[in-house]
Design a protein around this motif. Structure first.
Motif, PDB file in Angstrom:
ATOM      1  N   ASN A  40     -42.356 -21.899   2.983  1.00  0.00           N
ATOM      2  CA  ASN A  40     -42.042 -20.649   3.761  1.00  0.00           C
ATOM      3  C   ASN A  40     -40.669 -20.814   4.475  1.00  0.00           C
ATOM      4  O   ASN A  40     -40.480 -20.408   5.707  1.00  0.00           O
ATOM      5  CB  ASN A  40     -43.116 -20.127   4.839  1.00  0.00           C
ATOM      6  CG  ASN A  40     -42.884 -18.722   5.092  1.00  0.00           C
ATOM      7  OD1 ASN A  40     -42.314 -18.019   4.358  1.00  0.00           O
ATOM      8  ND2 ASN A  40     -43.361 -18.307   6.354  1.00  0.00           N
ATOM      9  N   HIS A  41     -39.647 -21.414   3.839  1.00  0.00           N
ATOM     10  CA  HIS A  41     -38.348 -21.492   4.104  1.00  0.00           C
ATOM     11  C   HIS A  41     -37.344 -21.508   3.148  1.00  0.00           C
ATOM     12  O   HIS A  41     -37.588 -22.429   2.213  1.00  0.00           O
ATOM     13  CB  HIS A  41     -38.168 -22.982   4.831  1.00  0.00           C
ATOM     14  CG  HIS A  41     -36.868 -23.082   5.698  1.00  0.00           C
ATOM     15  ND1 HIS A  41     -36.661 -22.333   6.896  1.00  0.00           N
ATOM     16  CD2 HIS A  41     -35.870 -23.795   5.373  1.00  0.00           C
ATOM     17  CE1 HIS A  41     -35.427 -22.441   7.382  1.00  0.00           C
ATOM     18  NE2 HIS A  41     -34.997 -23.413   6.693  1.00  0.00           N
ATOM     19  N   HIS A  42     -36.606 -20.349   3.205  1.00  0.00           N
ATOM     20  CA  HIS A  42     -35.801 -20.216   1.960  1.00  0.00           C
ATOM     21  C   HIS A  42     -34.433 -20.174   2.080  1.00  0.00           C
ATOM     22  O   HIS A  42     -33.674 -19.995   3.119  1.00  0.00           O
ATOM     23  CB  HIS A  42     -36.271 -18.753   1.483  1.00  0.00           C
ATOM     24  CG  HIS A  42     -37.750 -18.347   1.502  1.00  0.00           C
ATOM     25  ND1 HIS A  42     -38.644 -18.068   2.607  1.00  0.00           N
ATOM     26  CD2 HIS A  42     -38.614 -18.268   0.491  1.00  0.00           C
ATOM     27  CE1 HIS A  42     -39.796 -18.101   2.011  1.00  0.00           C
ATOM     28  NE2 HIS A  42     -39.692 -18.070   0.699  1.00  0.00           N
ATOM     29  N   SER A  72     -30.017 -22.075   6.870  1.00  0.00           N
ATOM     30  CA  SER A  72     -30.013 -21.757   8.176  1.00  0.00           C
ATOM     31  C   SER A  72     -31.470 -21.299   8.518  1.00  0.00           C
ATOM     32  O   SER A  72     -32.209 -20.790   7.695  1.00  0.00           O
ATOM     33  CB  SER A  72     -29.030 -20.743   8.732  1.00  0.00           C
ATOM     34  OG  SER A  72     -28.978 -20.438  10.131  1.00  0.00           O
ATOM     35  N   THR A  73     -32.091 -21.346   9.698  1.00  0.00           N
ATOM     36  CA  THR A  73     -33.057 -20.660  10.096  1.00  0.00           C
ATOM     37  C   THR A  73     -33.181 -19.499  10.915  1.00  0.00           C
ATOM     38  O   THR A  73     -32.793 -19.368  11.913  1.00  0.00           O
ATOM     39  CB  THR A  73     -34.105 -21.745  11.107  1.00  0.00           C
ATOM     40  OG1 THR A  73     -34.290 -22.971  10.564  1.00  0.00           O
ATOM     41  CG2 THR A  73     -35.645 -21.198  11.258  1.00  0.00           C
ATOM     42  N   HIS A  74     -33.256 -18.379   9.841  1.00  0.00           N
ATOM     43  CA  HIS A  74     -33.037 -17.017  10.498  1.00  0.00           C
ATOM     44  C   HIS A  74     -33.819 -16.866  11.627  1.00  0.00           C
ATOM     45  O   HIS A  74     -33.363 -16.107  12.819  1.00  0.00           O
ATOM     46  CB  HIS A  74     -33.131 -16.094   9.561  1.00  0.00           C
ATOM     47  CG  HIS A  74     -32.477 -16.493   8.055  1.00  0.00           C
ATOM     48  ND1 HIS A  74     -33.103 -16.571   7.004  1.00  0.00           N
ATOM     49  CD2 HIS A  74     -31.214 -16.738   7.904  1.00  0.00           C
ATOM     50  CE1 HIS A  74     -32.365 -17.009   5.937  1.00  0.00           C
ATOM     51  NE2 HIS A  74     -30.963 -17.033   6.522  1.00  0.00           N
ATOM     52  N   ASP A  75     -34.839 -17.043  11.668  1.00  0.00           N
ATOM     53  CA  ASP A  75     -35.696 -16.853  12.823  1.00  0.00           C
ATOM     54  C   ASP A  75     -35.470 -17.405  14.100  1.00  0.00           C
ATOM     55  O   ASP A  75     -35.801 -16.686  15.423  1.00  0.00           O
ATOM     56  CB  ASP A  75     -37.473 -17.384  12.794  1.00  0.00           C
ATOM     57  CG  ASP A  75     -37.940 -16.586  11.176  1.00  0.00           C
ATOM     58  OD1 ASP A  75     -37.434 -15.344  10.968  1.00  0.00           O
ATOM     59  OD2 ASP A  75     -38.949 -16.894  10.781  1.00  0.00           O
TER      60      ASP A  75
HETATM   61  C1  LIG Z   1     -42.005 -14.037   7.920  1.00  0.00           C
HETATM   62  C2  LIG Z   1     -41.323 -15.183   7.284  1.00  0.00           C
HETATM   63  O1  LIG Z   1     -42.093 -16.194   7.652  1.00  0.00           O
HETATM   64  C3  LIG Z   1     -40.135 -15.461   7.700  1.00  0.00           C
HETATM   65  O2  LIG Z   1     -39.174 -14.577   7.611  1.00  0.00           O
HETATM   66  C4  LIG Z   1     -39.442 -16.832   7.218  1.00  0.00           C
HETATM   67  C5  LIG Z   1     -39.316 -16.747   5.999  1.00  0.00           C
HETATM   68  N1  LIG Z   1     -38.148 -17.544   5.265  1.00  0.00           N
HETATM   69  C6  LIG Z   1     -37.406 -18.123   6.131  1.00  0.00           C
HETATM   70  N2  LIG Z   1     -36.092 -18.794   5.394  1.00  0.00           N
HETATM   71  C7  LIG Z   1     -35.246 -19.241   6.364  1.00  0.00           C
HETATM   72  N3  LIG Z   1     -34.106 -20.100   5.907  1.00  0.00           N
HETATM   73  N4  LIG Z   1     -35.124 -18.953   7.574  1.00  0.00           N
HETATM   74  C8  LIG Z   1     -36.271 -18.287   8.298  1.00  0.00           C
HETATM   75  O3  LIG Z   1     -36.204 -18.155   9.342  1.00  0.00           O
HETATM   76  C9  LIG Z   1     -37.174 -17.776   7.321  1.00  0.00           C
HETATM   77  N5  LIG Z   1     -38.278 -17.175   7.934  1.00  0.00           N
END
Ligand SMILES: C[C@H](O)[C@H](O)[C@H]1CNC2=NC(N)=NC(=O)C2=N1
Length: 96
Positions: free
Chosen positions: A56-58, A73-76
């Protein structure tokens, strides 16, 4: 949610990653992967995509013919976390 890496942890991680650079003006790392041909590039992307989904990291990425440009990068978290380092290492390992 994973915690953003501090400056020391970030630099330490970067020294252990081959070919990954800090992105200017943004807390992210990037690397350009060049494969033998499109089939190798897209095969790699497919394997990475399945792993990314399971983490769950894209990645942010784009592909032109045999080149794949990747930004992690970790968007969250609004920056770099251990997840980006883990995915970067896995991407390098999947290349072989
Ligand atoms: C809701 C879901 O779990 C989040 O949006 C996940 C999905 N994939 C993600 N991928 C990346 N690169 N950063 C994130 O913060 C992230 N958050």
């Amino acid at each position: 949610m994973p915690k953003r890496l501090g400056p020391d942890a970030r630099n330490e991680a970067l020294t252990t990653l081959t070919g990954w650079k800090l992105v200017e003006g943004r807390e992210a790392i990037a690397k350009r992967f060049v494969f033998r041909d499109f089939s190798e590039a897209f095969g790699w992307m497919t394997r990475v995509a399945l792993l990314a989904e399971s983490m769950n990291h894209h990645p942010e990425w784009s592909n032109v013919y045999r080149t794949v440009e990747v930004t992690l990068s970790t968007h969250d978290a609004g920056g770099l976390t251990e997840l980006d380092v883990k995915l970067a290492r896995a991407m390098d390992a999947i290349v072989g």
